[in-house]
Design an enzyme around this catalytic site. Structure first.
Site, PDB file in Angstrom:
ATOM      1  N   ASP A  26       0.853  -1.066   0.038  1.00  0.00           N
ATOM      2  CA  ASP A  26       0.230   0.120  -0.025  1.00  0.00           C
ATOM      3  C   ASP A  26       0.960   1.086   0.125  1.00  0.00           C
ATOM      4  OD1 ASP A  26      -2.230   1.513   0.428  1.00  0.00           O
ATOM      5  OD2 ASP A  26      -1.994   1.730   2.582  1.00  0.00           O
ATOM      6  N   SER A  27       0.213   2.464  -0.237  1.00  0.00           N
ATOM      7  CA  SER A  27       0.826   3.728  -0.228  1.00  0.00           C
ATOM      8  C   SER A  27       1.596   3.775   1.321  1.00  0.00           C
ATOM      9  CB  SER A  27       0.095   4.750  -0.400  1.00  0.00           C
ATOM     10  OG  SER A  27      -0.862   4.810   0.369  1.00  0.00           O
ATOM     11  N   TYR A  58      -0.760   8.288  -2.176  1.00  0.00           N
ATOM     12  CA  TYR A  58      -0.786   8.025  -3.339  1.00  0.00           C
ATOM     13  C   TYR A  58      -2.130   8.622  -4.229  1.00  0.00           C
ATOM     14  CZ  TYR A  58       2.529   4.166  -3.877  1.00  0.00           C
ATOM     15  OH  TYR A  58       3.635   3.252  -3.606  1.00  0.00           O
ATOM     16  N   CYS A  89      -4.108  -1.325  -2.107  1.00  0.00           N
ATOM     17  CA  CYS A  89      -4.263   0.177  -2.403  1.00  0.00           C
ATOM     18  C   CYS A  89      -5.324   0.337  -3.511  1.00  0.00           C
ATOM     19  CB  CYS A  89      -3.009   0.817  -2.276  1.00  0.00           C
ATOM     20  SG  CYS A  89      -2.880   2.449  -2.736  1.00  0.00           S
ATOM     21  N   ASN A  90      -6.296   0.944  -3.117  1.00  0.00           N
ATOM     22  CA  ASN A  90      -7.139   1.428  -4.349  1.00  0.00           C
ATOM     23  C   ASN A  90      -6.510   2.195  -5.311  1.00  0.00           C
ATOM     24  OD1 ASN A  90     -10.473   0.454  -3.640  1.00  0.00           O
ATOM     25  ND2 ASN A  90      -9.148   0.781  -1.679  1.00  0.00           N
ATOM     26  N   CYS A 201     -11.079   2.906  -0.301  1.00  0.00           N
ATOM     27  CA  CYS A 201      -9.658   3.246  -0.071  1.00  0.00           C
ATOM     28  C   CYS A 201      -9.402   2.426   1.132  1.00  0.00           C
ATOM     29  CB  CYS A 201      -9.634   4.728   0.581  1.00  0.00           C
ATOM     30  SG  CYS A 201      -8.128   5.015   1.185  1.00  0.00           S
ATOM     31  N   THR A 202      -8.375   1.787   1.401  1.00  0.00           N
ATOM     32  CA  THR A 202      -8.039   0.699   2.443  1.00  0.00           C
ATOM     33  C   THR A 202      -7.849   1.353   3.759  1.00  0.00           C
ATOM     34  OG1 THR A 202      -5.639   0.696   1.604  1.00  0.00           O
ATOM     35  CG2 THR A 202      -7.106  -1.050   0.915  1.00  0.00           C
ATOM     36  N   HIS A 203      -7.791   2.585   3.751  1.00  0.00           N
ATOM     37  CA  HIS A 203      -7.599   3.344   5.174  1.00  0.00           C
ATOM     38  C   HIS A 203      -9.035   3.478   5.836  1.00  0.00           C
ATOM     39  CE1 HIS A 203      -3.772   5.030   4.007  1.00  0.00           C
ATOM     40  NE2 HIS A 203      -3.721   5.499   5.229  1.00  0.00           N
TER      41      HIS A 203
HETATM   42  N1  DGL Z   1      -5.082   3.331   1.205  1.00  0.00           N
HETATM   43  C1  DGL Z   1      -4.809   4.119  -0.007  1.00  0.00           C
HETATM   44  C2  DGL Z   1      -5.939   3.583  -1.209  1.00  0.00           C
HETATM   45  O1  DGL Z   1      -6.533   2.497  -0.747  1.00  0.00           O
HETATM   46  C3  DGL Z   1      -5.153   5.558  -0.097  1.00  0.00           C
HETATM   47  C4  DGL Z   1      -4.017   6.326   0.613  1.00  0.00           C
HETATM   48  C5  DGL Z   1      -3.239   7.293  -0.202  1.00  0.00           C
HETATM   49  O2  DGL Z   1      -3.954   8.134  -0.881  1.00  0.00           O
HETATM   50  O3  DGL Z   1      -2.004   7.124  -0.380  1.00  0.00           O
HETATM   51  O4  DGL Z   1      -6.224   4.283  -1.980  1.00  0.00           O
END
Ligand code: DGL
Length: 282
Positions: A26-27, A58, A89-90, A201-203
């Site tokens: 992931d980012s 990202y 990461c999406n 988004c995985t967050h």
């Molecule tokens: N976790 C990332 C996603 O799923 C988003 C975080 C980022 O923008 O880096 O897109």
């Protein structure tokens, strides 16, 4: 020197395809929500995680930059002999998944976090579906395109919610600041009358309950972490790659280390982990 038969057994143990780890990236630390779901669903698997904290977020980066980061990280995970690489990461799934498949698909199984969720949603016949995510994910139109193909009768409303990642990373959860941000985003008229909302988004699984509460628990909040982990198990089972032995120690790498990343990583993974710095960019 070991006798030949011992060398053969050792070789078999090390090279047994199912013993190899699952690479996850992931980012930053958001992908740990998916790693945590994998840990629950596949407790016998060893995870090698890479969080590209040096380039976080990202969501604001160009497609070209994300593709370059994703290639380099995939090579890093292949260096650990990963049997499968999961793009957790999406933003990277939307920008780089197809290219990773073309470039590495003959050497390793590559999974993303968008296709399993699209598959799940198309099986549910939702009439109106919302998607929230980073600017990169939403502007790519990837969810919309794939959902239109897989579930043509479902209306899709997508919305970029860029403040949610920094809000979560700063630990604003179920408090006045996060309630105001969540309310402002989710009150957008485009999300009126949805019957489900994809957390693109995985967050976001970290604030899943807060989002459910905003909708008075009347909207299904689709959390990709579990859906992706279940899909990953199906893929491993189909390829006979589920590890039946000891899991071994998970490894967690970040490209830029601070104590703070370590602290929030624990919040995402729901247990204590040691982050190691791997500077793959110099
Ligand atoms: N976790 C990332 C996603 O799923 C988003 C975080 C980022 O923008 O880096 O897109």
């Amino acid at each position: 020197m070991l006798p030949a038969f011992r060398r053969a057994v050792l070789h078999q143990t090390i090279m047994e395809p199912s013993n190899r780890p699952i690479g996850v990236f992931d980012s930053g630390v958001g992908g740990l929500t998916v790693a945590q779901a994998i840990r629950q669903i596949l407790p016998g698997e060893r995870i090698v995680y890479f969080g590209d904290t040096a380039h976080l977020p990202y969501g604001d980066k160009s497609e070209e930059a994300i593709r370059g980061y994703s290639r380099k990280i995939t090579e890093f995970l292949l260096g650990y002999d990963a049997k499968l690489v999961l793009v957790a990461c999406n933003s990277a799934s939307a920008s780089a998944y197809e290219e990773l498949l073309t470039e590495y698909g003959d050497r390793v199984i590559i999974l993303d976090v968008i296709n399993p969720v699209v598959e799940y949603c198309s099986s549910r016949s939702f009439s109106r579906l919302g998607v929230i995510g980073t600017k990169r994910t939403i502007s790519s139109g990837t969810y919309e395109k794939k959902l239109h193909e897989a579930a043509p009768s479902t209306a899709i409303a997508s919305l970029a919610t860029p403040l949610l990642v920094p809000m979560i990373e700063e630990g604003f959860i179920f408090d006045d600041i996060s309630n105001a941000i969540v309310r402002t985003y989710l009150s957008d008229p485009r999300l009126n009358n949805i019957d489900a909302l994809i957390l693109g988004c995985t967050h976001y699984p970290i604030i899943r309950n807060q989002i459910s509460k905003f909708f008075n628990f009347n909207v299904e909040v689709v959390d990709s972490a579990r859906i992706v982990a279940v899909r990953l198990r199906e893929v491993l089972e189909k390829q006979n790659l589920v590890n039946r032995g000891e899991a071994g120690e998970d490894l967690f790498f970040v490209s830029d280390y601070t104590d703070y990343f370590e602290k929030i990583a624990r919040m995402f993974f729901e247990s204590s982990i040691n982050l190691r710095k791997a500077d793959i960019w110099s």
